[in-house]
Scaffold this motif. Structure first.
Motif, PDB file in Angstrom:
ATOM      1  N   ASP A 278       0.822  -1.210   0.000  1.00  0.00           N
ATOM      2  CA  ASP A 278       0.000   0.000   0.000  1.00  0.00           C
ATOM      3  C   ASP A 278       0.860   1.265   0.000  1.00  0.00           C
ATOM      4  OD1 ASP A 278      -2.489   1.549   0.356  1.00  0.00           O
ATOM      5  OD2 ASP A 278      -1.758   1.878   2.393  1.00  0.00           O
ATOM      6  N   GLU A 279       1.872   1.279   0.838  1.00  0.00           N
ATOM      7  CA  GLU A 279       2.750   2.458   0.941  1.00  0.00           C
ATOM      8  C   GLU A 279       3.485   2.706  -0.381  1.00  0.00           C
ATOM      9  OE1 GLU A 279       6.706   3.877   3.484  1.00  0.00           O
ATOM     10  OE2 GLU A 279       5.430   2.258   4.245  1.00  0.00           O
ATOM     11  N   ILE A 280       3.985   1.654  -0.999  1.00  0.00           N
ATOM     12  CA  ILE A 280       4.735   1.791  -2.253  1.00  0.00           C
ATOM     13  C   ILE A 280       3.833   2.290  -3.381  1.00  0.00           C
ATOM     14  CG2 ILE A 280       5.973   0.513  -4.045  1.00  0.00           C
ATOM     15  CD1 ILE A 280       6.934  -1.372  -1.721  1.00  0.00           C
ATOM     16  N   LEU A 281       2.657   1.684  -3.540  1.00  0.00           N
ATOM     17  CA  LEU A 281       1.767   2.073  -4.637  1.00  0.00           C
ATOM     18  C   LEU A 281       1.186   3.468  -4.421  1.00  0.00           C
ATOM     19  CD1 LEU A 281      -0.130  -1.263  -5.427  1.00  0.00           C
ATOM     20  CD2 LEU A 281       1.946  -0.342  -6.475  1.00  0.00           C
ATOM     21  N   THR A 282       0.981   3.832  -3.169  1.00  0.00           N
ATOM     22  CA  THR A 282       0.512   5.193  -2.870  1.00  0.00           C
ATOM     23  C   THR A 282       1.557   6.217  -3.294  1.00  0.00           C
ATOM     24  OG1 THR A 282      -0.869   4.442  -1.025  1.00  0.00           O
ATOM     25  CG2 THR A 282      -0.234   6.767  -1.040  1.00  0.00           C
ATOM     26  N   ALA A 283       2.820   5.923  -2.984  1.00  0.00           N
ATOM     27  CA  ALA A 283       3.899   6.834  -3.373  1.00  0.00           C
ATOM     28  C   ALA A 283       4.028   6.940  -4.891  1.00  0.00           C
ATOM     29  CB  ALA A 283       5.220   6.355  -2.763  1.00  0.00           C
ATOM     30  N   LYS A 284       3.646   5.877  -5.594  1.00  0.00           N
ATOM     31  CA  LYS A 284       3.693   5.892  -7.061  1.00  0.00           C
ATOM     32  C   LYS A 284       2.420   6.468  -7.682  1.00  0.00           C
ATOM     33  CE  LYS A 284       6.672   1.774  -7.500  1.00  0.00           C
ATOM     34  NZ  LYS A 284       7.683   2.309  -8.444  1.00  0.00           N
ATOM     35  N   SER A 285       1.452   6.840  -6.831  1.00  0.00           N
ATOM     36  CA  SER A 285       0.156   7.388  -7.297  1.00  0.00           C
ATOM     37  C   SER A 285      -0.590   6.411  -8.196  1.00  0.00           C
ATOM     38  CB  SER A 285       0.372   8.726  -8.029  1.00  0.00           C
ATOM     39  OG  SER A 285       0.943   9.690  -7.165  1.00  0.00           O
ATOM     40  N   ILE A 286      -0.480   5.129  -7.867  1.00  0.00           N
ATOM     41  CA  ILE A 286      -1.219   4.091  -8.590  1.00  0.00           C
ATOM     42  C   ILE A 286      -2.505   3.803  -7.822  1.00  0.00           C
ATOM     43  CG2 ILE A 286      -1.207   1.685  -9.346  1.00  0.00           C
ATOM     44  CD1 ILE A 286       1.835   1.902  -9.638  1.00  0.00           C
ATOM     45  N   PRO A 287      -3.668   4.046  -8.418  1.00  0.00           N
ATOM     46  CA  PRO A 287      -4.938   3.815  -7.708  1.00  0.00           C
ATOM     47  C   PRO A 287      -5.068   2.352  -7.268  1.00  0.00           C
ATOM     48  CG  PRO A 287      -5.307   5.088  -9.705  1.00  0.00           C
ATOM     49  CD  PRO A 287      -3.893   4.586  -9.773  1.00  0.00           C
ATOM     50  N   HIS A 288      -5.412   2.160  -6.006  1.00  0.00           N
ATOM     51  CA  HIS A 288      -5.530   0.799  -5.485  1.00  0.00           C
ATOM     52  C   HIS A 288      -6.229   0.826  -4.137  1.00  0.00           C
ATOM     53  CE1 HIS A 288      -2.179   2.325  -3.143  1.00  0.00           C
ATOM     54  NE2 HIS A 288      -2.420   1.352  -2.281  1.00  0.00           N
TER      55      HIS A 288
ATOM     56  N   PHE B   1      -6.548  -4.715  -4.930  1.00  0.00           N
ATOM     57  CA  PHE B   1      -7.464  -4.312  -5.997  1.00  0.00           C
ATOM     58  C   PHE B   1      -6.934  -3.032  -6.647  1.00  0.00           C
ATOM     59  CE2 PHE B   1     -10.295  -6.417  -2.891  1.00  0.00           C
ATOM     60  CZ  PHE B   1     -10.958  -7.318  -3.705  1.00  0.00           C
ATOM     61  N   PHE B   2      -6.859  -3.004  -7.961  1.00  0.00           N
ATOM     62  CA  PHE B   2      -6.470  -1.770  -8.640  1.00  0.00           C
ATOM     63  C   PHE B   2      -7.716  -0.922  -8.863  1.00  0.00           C
ATOM     64  CE2 PHE B   2      -2.672  -4.297  -9.437  1.00  0.00           C
ATOM     65  CZ  PHE B   2      -1.700  -3.362  -9.115  1.00  0.00           C
ATOM     66  N   ASN B   3      -8.171  -0.365  -7.742  1.00  0.00           N
ATOM     67  CA  ASN B   3      -9.358   0.475  -7.673  1.00  0.00           C
ATOM     68  C   ASN B   3      -9.226   1.288  -6.395  1.00  0.00           C
ATOM     69  OD1 ASN B   3     -11.884   1.593  -7.403  1.00  0.00           O
ATOM     70  ND2 ASN B   3     -13.022  -0.316  -7.657  1.00  0.00           N
ATOM     71  N   ASP B   4      -9.295   2.613  -6.494  1.00  0.00           N
ATOM     72  CA  ASP B   4      -9.075   3.425  -5.294  1.00  0.00           C
ATOM     73  C   ASP B   4     -10.344   3.638  -4.476  1.00  0.00           C
ATOM     74  OD1 ASP B   4     -10.335   5.128  -7.034  1.00  0.00           O
ATOM     75  OD2 ASP B   4      -8.779   6.664  -7.040  1.00  0.00           O
TER      76      ASP B   4
ATOM     77  N   ARG C 226       8.460  -2.313  -5.582  1.00  0.00           N
ATOM     78  CA  ARG C 226       9.084  -0.988  -5.755  1.00  0.00           C
ATOM     79  C   ARG C 226       9.532  -0.750  -7.198  1.00  0.00           C
ATOM     80  NH1 ARG C 226      11.744  -2.660  -0.865  1.00  0.00           N
ATOM     81  NH2 ARG C 226      10.724  -1.686   0.935  1.00  0.00           N
ATOM     82  N   SER C 227       9.865  -1.795  -7.888  1.00  0.00           N
ATOM     83  CA  SER C 227      10.334  -1.637  -9.269  1.00  0.00           C
ATOM     84  C   SER C 227       9.196  -1.715 -10.292  1.00  0.00           C
ATOM     85  CB  SER C 227      11.401  -2.704  -9.596  1.00  0.00           C
ATOM     86  OG  SER C 227      10.859  -3.996  -9.533  1.00  0.00           O
TER      87      SER C 227
END
Length: 426
Positions: free
Chosen positions: A338-348, A360-363, A421-422
């Motif tokens: 959650d922390e990594i995807l939030t920093a990447k601004s990927i909705p989830h 889930f890839f849905n914010d 992260r990658s």
């Protein structure tokens, strides 16, 4: 990462097996890939036919809570194999597994062992119909209860409608007595019972959904269903094929403090072997033949090899009490993703219960099938492909759950987070 051997094996499999697989999700169609053929597994790892190693978060779709090739389970199986593989006659070990389940799960007095979760559901539904002398079964959209004909139904146009077949080969007459409701919508259930209560044999539900991704019940939802069923003399069936013995040494019903009339189990109680079970109060279970008139039978039900694996698994879980560790590991991994995807601004969004979770890839919050269906499945496919390329095997579908085992350590979690992260989708 080379998958040359897997590709060759898949081409050969397609010649003799429909789609090249013996269960559709294994084809990886949902994530745009080809199957990875596994050669062996140990602890948290899978090893494929090309020699690649993967940290496994699928765990055979849940059963391997103690990790792959767990020594006490293998030892129990070897010991049983030395005596024979199948008798079609009672063995003491069947009673031992049934007693272990009945002692651990508060709503169960007696257990009928079968060979799969699907067979357990089939038996529970027949038992509910025969006991109540009613036909209608209520299920929830997005919950999967195996490939039984009357459970393979899709929703109609109304809030609560008679189901229509969702697969060719399922006759309309089989599906017409299955009603569908939205998961976590107690008001819809109340309205349905006002209209059909006297005709409803049973309500069947995954108490924590796992087949549209991990979705926990809303506060008061299961309690409300229990009240509706009791008031209308309908039976409440919990499909605990996934949740049984996953979060505590019992069914999730003990944790959630809601008792069903019948419980279906599988996966963990087989320790990696094909075992299912249906259990409930003696007054209901005794309606099954040979004591009662509701028929059920199975040549390999209670197979001693399978039962020995399940019993060894449950004995280890009872002795080791790993549930806090599994929950802590699940939280660490899910929070890290959650922390990594939030920093990447990927909705989830991530739903988690103990050592089971779904990304889930849905914010937006995912509380039912509509929320799960709104997810970005193309993004999930990219995520799956990236993780696989980095030695991490996650479920090959947006609508499945990740599982942790007792063999996943902080080192495995950190390696997994490094792969996340990658992740840079284009």
């Amino acid at each position: 990462m080379k998958l040359t051997t897997s590709k060759r094996l898949f081409r050969n499999a397609q010649k003799y097996i429909p789609g090249g697989v013996n269960s559709p999700v294994r084809a990886l169609n949902a994530v745009g890939g080809q199957p990875i053929f596994i050669d062996k597994a140990k602890g948290p790892y899978l090893y494929d036919a090309d020699g690649n190693r993967f940290i496994d978060y699928c765990l055979s779709w849940g059963p391997m809570i103690l990790g792959h090739a767990y020594k006490p389970v293998l030892d129990a199986v070897r010991k049983t194999l030395g005596k024979g593989t199948s008798f079609g006659i009672p063995t003491e070990i069947e009673t031992q597994l049934a007693k272990t389940i009945a002692t651990a799960v508060p709503s169960i007095d007696k257990v009928r062992l079968v060979s799969s979760g699907t067979e357990a559901v089939m038996t529970a539904v027949r038992l509910a119909r025969g006991t109540t002398d009613r036909d209608i079964i209520v299920k929830f959209i997005g919950c999967y209860h195996g490939h039984v004909d009357h459970m393979l139904v899709s929703a109609g146009s109304g809030l609560a409608t008679f189901g229509s077949p969702s697969s060719p080969g399922v006759p309309d007459d089989f599906a017409k007595n299955t009603l569908l409701l939205p998961y976590n919508d107690l008001d819809a259930a109340k309205e349905l019972f006002k209209k059909q209560g006297k005709n409803i044999a049973a309500v069947i539900i995954e108490p924590i959904a796992g087949n549209m991704g991990t979705i926990p019940p809303a506060e008061g939802f299961l309690e409300g269903l229990r009240t509706l069923c009791s008031k209308n003399k309908s039976m409440l069936i919990f499909d605990e094929v996934i949740t049984g013995f996953r979060f505590t040494f019992s069914g999730v019903q003990k944790m959630l403090k809601v008792q069903p009339d019948l419980t279906c189990m599988g996966k963990i109680i087989g320790g990696g072997f094909p075992v299912g079970a249906v259990g409930g109060p003696a007054a209901v279970m005794d309606n099954l033949s040979p004591d009662g008139t509701i028929y059920q039978a199975g040549t390999l039900s209670g197979n001693p090899v399978c039962v020995s694996a399940g019993l060894a698994t449950l004995q280890a879980l009872k002795a080791e009490k790993p549930y806090k560790k599994l929950g802590d590991s699940g939280r660490k991994l899910a929070d890290g993703i959650d922390e990594i995807l939030t920093a990447k601004s990927i909705p989830h969004t991530i739903n988690r219960m103990g050592g089971m979770f779904t990304l889930f890839f849905n914010d937006e919050p995912v509380t039912d099938y509509d929320g799960a269906a709104a997810c970005d499945t193309k993004m999930y496919a990219k995520y799956f492909q990236h993780m696989t390329a980095n030695g991490i095997y996650v479920p090959p579908s947006q609508f499945e759950a990740n599982f942790l085992s007792t063999t996943h350590t902080d080192r495995h979690i950190e390696q997994t987070l490094k792969a996340v992260r990658s992740f840079e989708p284009k």
